[in-house]
Structures are given as C-alpha cells and as structure tokens.
Enzyme design. Structure first.
Site, PDB file in Angstrom:
ATOM      1  N   ASP A   1       0.871  -1.176   0.000  1.00  0.00           N
ATOM      2  CA  ASP A   1       0.000   0.000   0.000  1.00  0.00           C
ATOM      3  C   ASP A   1       0.909   1.227   0.000  1.00  0.00           C
ATOM      4  OD1 ASP A   1      -2.128  -1.703   0.221  1.00  0.00           O
ATOM      5  OD2 ASP A   1      -2.912  -0.868   2.078  1.00  0.00           O
TER       6      ASP A   1
ATOM      7  N   HIS B   1       4.795  -7.329  -0.013  1.00  0.00           N
ATOM      8  CA  HIS B   1       4.467  -8.632  -0.596  1.00  0.00           C
ATOM      9  C   HIS B   1       5.150  -8.832  -1.949  1.00  0.00           C
ATOM     10  CE1 HIS B   1       1.068  -9.536   2.268  1.00  0.00           C
ATOM     11  NE2 HIS B   1       1.268  -8.238   2.500  1.00  0.00           N
TER      12      HIS B   1
ATOM     13  N   SER C   1       8.228   3.346   4.989  1.00  0.00           N
ATOM     14  CA  SER C   1       9.495   3.594   4.325  1.00  0.00           C
ATOM     15  C   SER C   1       9.321   3.454   2.825  1.00  0.00           C
ATOM     16  CB  SER C   1      10.568   2.640   4.852  1.00  0.00           C
ATOM     17  OG  SER C   1      11.831   3.023   4.364  1.00  0.00           O
TER      18      SER C   1
END
Length: 362
Positions: free
Chosen positions: A147, A206, A316
């Site tokens: 995201d 992911h 980050s």
C-alpha cells in the site's frame, strides 16, 4: 538607563560581576559545544575522503548536519518508545486517536485494535486479506508490492538513475553488487518502480509476481526520512540509507527487491530470516567502509504473487528492479496512490482471478 538595569539586578541579589560571569559561562559552554561539532564534521569529511565517498555525495557537510538531525540513535530511541506496552484500558483511546488523525480505514484492520500491545504493534498491524485482491495473474505482469504512493517508475537505460524529481542513485552502489547481465539483450530491458509507504499505510510488503531468490544483502546505512523534500537536500539518498536487497529470478528475467529503512524506527524484517538485524548499535556503515552482509541460501526461496515478503515497523520505501520484455507497459501514473495487489504494468491484458488475495503469515 544602564544604571537602572544594574540597580534591578542588584536588588535581586546579583552584582554586575556575577551577572557577567554567568553569561560568560554560557558563552564558553556554547563555544565548546560548537567546537566539538565542527571537529566531528571535519573528521567525518576525512572518513568520506578515505573511503572515496562511494555514494558521490555532493556536500559532505550537508550529510553531516543531516546525520546530526536524523541520526540512527534517535531512531533506536523511537523504536524503544514504540515498543512500550500500553495499558489495555488505554489502548482504544490511543489507537482511535491515530486512526482519526492519520485517516486509517478501521474496517480493514484484521484484529481488534485493543489486541495490539504497543504503538509498534499497531503500526505494523495486519489487514484483512480479502480487502486486497490480486489484480492480475499474467506471468509477465507486476502488481504493487505494498500500500503506497508510486513515486517513480520507468526503464533503466544506464547504471545511474537521475530523474526530474531529484531522485538519484548509483545502481551498483545501491545493490551492493553489479547488476547481472540481461537474459536477452534484444528482447528484454530492466525496469524500476519506487514505492513510498507513509506512516498511515499498511506496513507489510508482498511479492509483486511469482519469483524466487537465493541471495539476501544487508547494506548498513543511515535512516534518513525518504519524503520528496529530502531528495533535494541529500543526493543519492537511497545509496546512503540502510537497505535489504533480495536478488533472484522471475518469469521475465532477473529481479532485485529492495526494502529501505527510514527515520523513526529503521527496522526491516524479512519473513523467516531471523539472522537479519537492522539499525544496530556501533555498526560501521557500508558507505563509510563497513562490510556488506551477504547471505546465500542453500536453496531458492520461492514466493507466489501476493505472498508476504517482510515488514517495516514504520513506513518507508520499496524499490523493485526487474527484467521484462521490451513491450512491457505501465498502467499507473507518478504519485498515484495504489494498494498492494493492484496491477501496475504488464505485457498482455489483465488476467483477473477469482478470489485470489494477498497472503499473510498469521
């Protein structure tokens, strides 16, 4: 006027001599502190000179002052604060404040918010898998690994990235090794995508496609903030910050998956890699002559699209450098907000699966 000033001071029990002595003491203290700071700045410049300034920083003094403001110790202290357990009775009030302040979607959170023991646990929370479907299963397509805001993307045409947004880095320095030669010079190219995870985002990352990796590199470095303005202050920011890089292969060719530390905690975790410890105390940073920690696994680590790769404790950046066919096309715009699993590019039309979602470890 001056006599009145002295009179007021003496009425408070202080003579003019004691008044000036006090200010002289403060002045000497300030001069001493500044002398130490400038001495350290000079020594820091010396260190960069000895190690040939591997990151090609434009101004070592600017880097020094940035370190003074955003040093690794400050991030470690923040990490300890974030790990302080919050009393169960206070958790709803604390977490609901951050949910409202950061505009976090509470409905997506997988577990009851009062189950998170600390702020660190809350910010590294899991979301419900069914809220993040996989948008494309074509074998030459890529989906978002997190995201995030997709800050920049494109084709790599040289060993140095320098774009109009001020993002610059040397690919060899960033990866800690030379890029592997393309499988086929005529039919493939290397591409890159840079993703920024703000503090409000889901902090796990992911697999953007099916891939396998055998090499993990840990490159120690700074934990400077990675927001857009920092690229104007420090050139080659990604070559300086601490990072973990997974090197492997996928259907399109070679792939480099990089997780980059940032200010406030600086911790990076990779699934099933207990040996990895980031932002360690008394570590000689790689760009100042420290070693690069390289781990070569006995067997490839296989990941399916959507599998969890790792997590940050606070937001980050992720950078994916990958080889693909020359007719690869992007389906996103710069600075677009995207969700993990959302298609960002491919060769063919999207192949949207039924009931295929991201996977988490829990």
């Amino acid at each position: 006027m001056l006599s009145k000033f002295y009179y007021c001071k003496m009425r408070k029990g202080k003579s003019p001599s004691s008044f000036f002595s006090l200010h002289k003491k403060y002045l000497l203290t300030g001069v001493t502190i500044l002398s130490f700071i400038f001495m350290f700045q000079y020594k820091y410049h010396e260190v960069l000179t000895v190690y040939e300034d591997k990151t090609n920083v434009q101004q070592s003094s600017r880097l020094f002052w940035t370190r003074l403001l955003f040093g690794r110790t400050r991030s470690r202290i923040t990490g300890r604060i974030f790990n302080i357990e919050i009393p169960h009775s206070s958790r709803l009030y604390v977490y609901n404040f951050f949910i409202k302040y950061l505009n976090i979607n509470k409905e997506e959170i997988k577990y009851p918010i009062e189950s998170y023991k600390s702020l660190g646990d809350f910010f590294s929370r899991y979301i419900r898998e069914d809220t993040r479907p996989i948008g494309d299963l074509n074998e030459y397509s890529i989906v978002s690994p997190c995201d995030s805001e997709i800050v920049d993307f494109g084709e790599l045409t040289s060993n140095y990235l320098d774009n109009v947004k001020g993002i610059k880095f040397n690919i060899k320095t960033f990866l800690g090794s030379d890029m592997i030669k393309k499988y086929n010079d005529d039919s493939t190219s290397f591409y890159y995508a840079i993703f920024y995870l703000s503090p409000k985002k889901y902090h796990h990352f992911h697999a953007p496609f099916n891939f396998k990796y055998k090499i993990r590199r840990h490159i120690s470095g700074e934990v400077f903030p990675v927001f857009q303005g920092m690229f104007k202050i420090i050139n080659n920011l990604f070559d300086i910050n601490e990072r973990v890089i997974l090197s492997g292969e996928w259907k399109g060719g070679h792939v480099y998956y990089a997780a980059i530390s940032a200010y406030n905690v600086g911790n990076i975790k990779i699934v099933n890699d207990e040996d990895l410890l980031t932002n360690n105390l008394r570590t000689q940073l790689s760009y100042m002559g420290g070693d690069i920690n390289t781990k070569i696994y006995d067997h490839y680590k296989d990941l399916e699209i959507g599998d969890e790769v790792g997590e940050f404790k606070v937001g980050s950046s992720i950078i994916v450098i990958f080889e693909n066919k020359k007719n690869f096309k992007w389906n996103v715009k710069p600075n677009q907000q995207i969700s993990v699993g959302e298609r960002i590019g491919g060769v063919d039309q999207p192949k949207q699966p039924q009931n295929k979602f991201i996977k988490i470890r829990s």
